[in-house]
Design an enzyme around this catalytic site. Sequence first.
Site, short mmCIF file in Angstrom:
data_model
loop_
_atom_site.label_atom_id
_atom_site.label_comp_id
_atom_site.label_asym_id
_atom_site.label_seq_id
_atom_site.Cartn_x
_atom_site.Cartn_y
_atom_site.Cartn_z
N HIS A 196 4.34 19.99 -9.40
CA HIS A 196 5.20 19.82 -8.24
C HIS A 196 4.44 18.95 -7.23
CE1 HIS A 196 8.12 22.74 -9.56
NE2 HIS A 196 7.24 23.73 -9.59
N CYS A 219 8.69 14.88 -8.73
CA CYS A 219 9.61 14.24 -7.80
C CYS A 219 8.85 13.50 -6.72
CB CYS A 219 10.53 15.27 -7.15
SG CYS A 219 11.58 16.16 -8.29
#
Length: 465
Positions: free
Chosen positions: A302, A345
């Site tokens: 992440h 992301c």
Amino acid sequence: MSTDFHKFLFGISEALVTDELEALKFLSLEHIPMRKLEAIQEPKAFFEVLQEKDMIEAGNLSFLKELLFLISRMDLLAAHLGSSREEMERELQIPGRAKVSAYRQLLYGIAEDLTPEDVKSVKFLLQKQIPKNKLQDNASMLKVLLEMERNGIIKEDNLTMLKDILKGFRLDIKKKIDTYEEKIKENDSKEKLHYPVSVSVHPAGQGAEGLNPRLLVESYEMKNNPHGYCVILNNYIFKNPYEAREGTVKDGEAVKRVFKWLQFETVEHMDLEAKQMYAKVKEYSKKDHSNMDCFVCFIFSHGEKDKIKGVDHEFVNIKDLLSCFSGSNCPSLAGKPKLFFIQACQGSVGHPAVTVKEDFSDHLETDATPLPSIPDQADILVGMATVEDYECYRCTKTGSVYVQCLCNKMELLCPLRKDLITILTEVNKEVGGRVLNGWKQMPKITSTLFQQLIFRIPQCQSIEK
């Protein structure tokens, strides 16, 4: 698969003979990895692989029609698909409609035109370039052409040796190759060639625009075994159990399989805190890479823009990780390619999607992470799962969309001696064409590579399934 569709494919498969199956496999090489094709021994298995790769399905049989047309099975085309030679000729004249490249069609046509005596002559003239066990009497011309591709003797933009071989006894076929090359040059002159890459940094005077890669771009040396380290930093279990990245183990398995096959020393490190991630990258930058050609690093986690999250919820800057491999910090890799692939992301926004067919039914999650600006250093490539400010997606059962596509494309295109930028551009095209959770995902390539990077495929070795 419906019973009717199964019977339909079974009927076609029963009508195909061994030589035709070999031809179908050869014509499909740009869409199915060689390792899968080599394992196929019967037409039914070939059709199953085509379905796995979404090349054929009920209601979409254009590729099957094209294949049957190319192997001249007009009877099957008419009886099972309601088409004809004239219809297919018109259809394949439409730009972008043909899925089999002009190059592969040319090679198949050459194999069809050569007589058994011609094939013997070709084998005799190739004895110094190809191992004799690959040129046995029962080896078809299609298999000889495959070996020529594997050994780098021929490729899409270089058929010189094949022409030299054929001009002595089949001048007519040599002229067909000349015509093909003239068309390629004509197409090149109509469309100015650029590297298909988003280049954010070039040292002074080294801009990439306007260069014709076929003429001006050399290749990095890839001569050592192993070629280098492939390091995987894979964060799965986080301090917050709700942030567990289900499916990321599949990504690690895929990368290890592919890069071991490509002769890299591959190692995976799981569940690292932010400081441990930086320490691990720095550790590899301090190693002696003098007898290696390249360094590869995959990072799965992440994060936030420009940062990657450790399992302790602290962050490490991507720029700091890349800086470990500057020329001064890692002199033994100076002038050698350093590759970083980051699945995460770069924001929390989804790309708007146009209306196309959904192609992911399994549960998808997002990763949150970075876009680095590459430091002003040469020979570095960063492949990002998505562009700045947007999400990327990971299937909890099969792994991330980007990493799985990258591994599949490398299995498919490395044996065809495609360079890394070309492979990544194909990844961009495939991932960018999908709709995921109603949104799109667009990977990004950022590069300061000075040369092409072509991974050598070990001879007589197939990738593990």
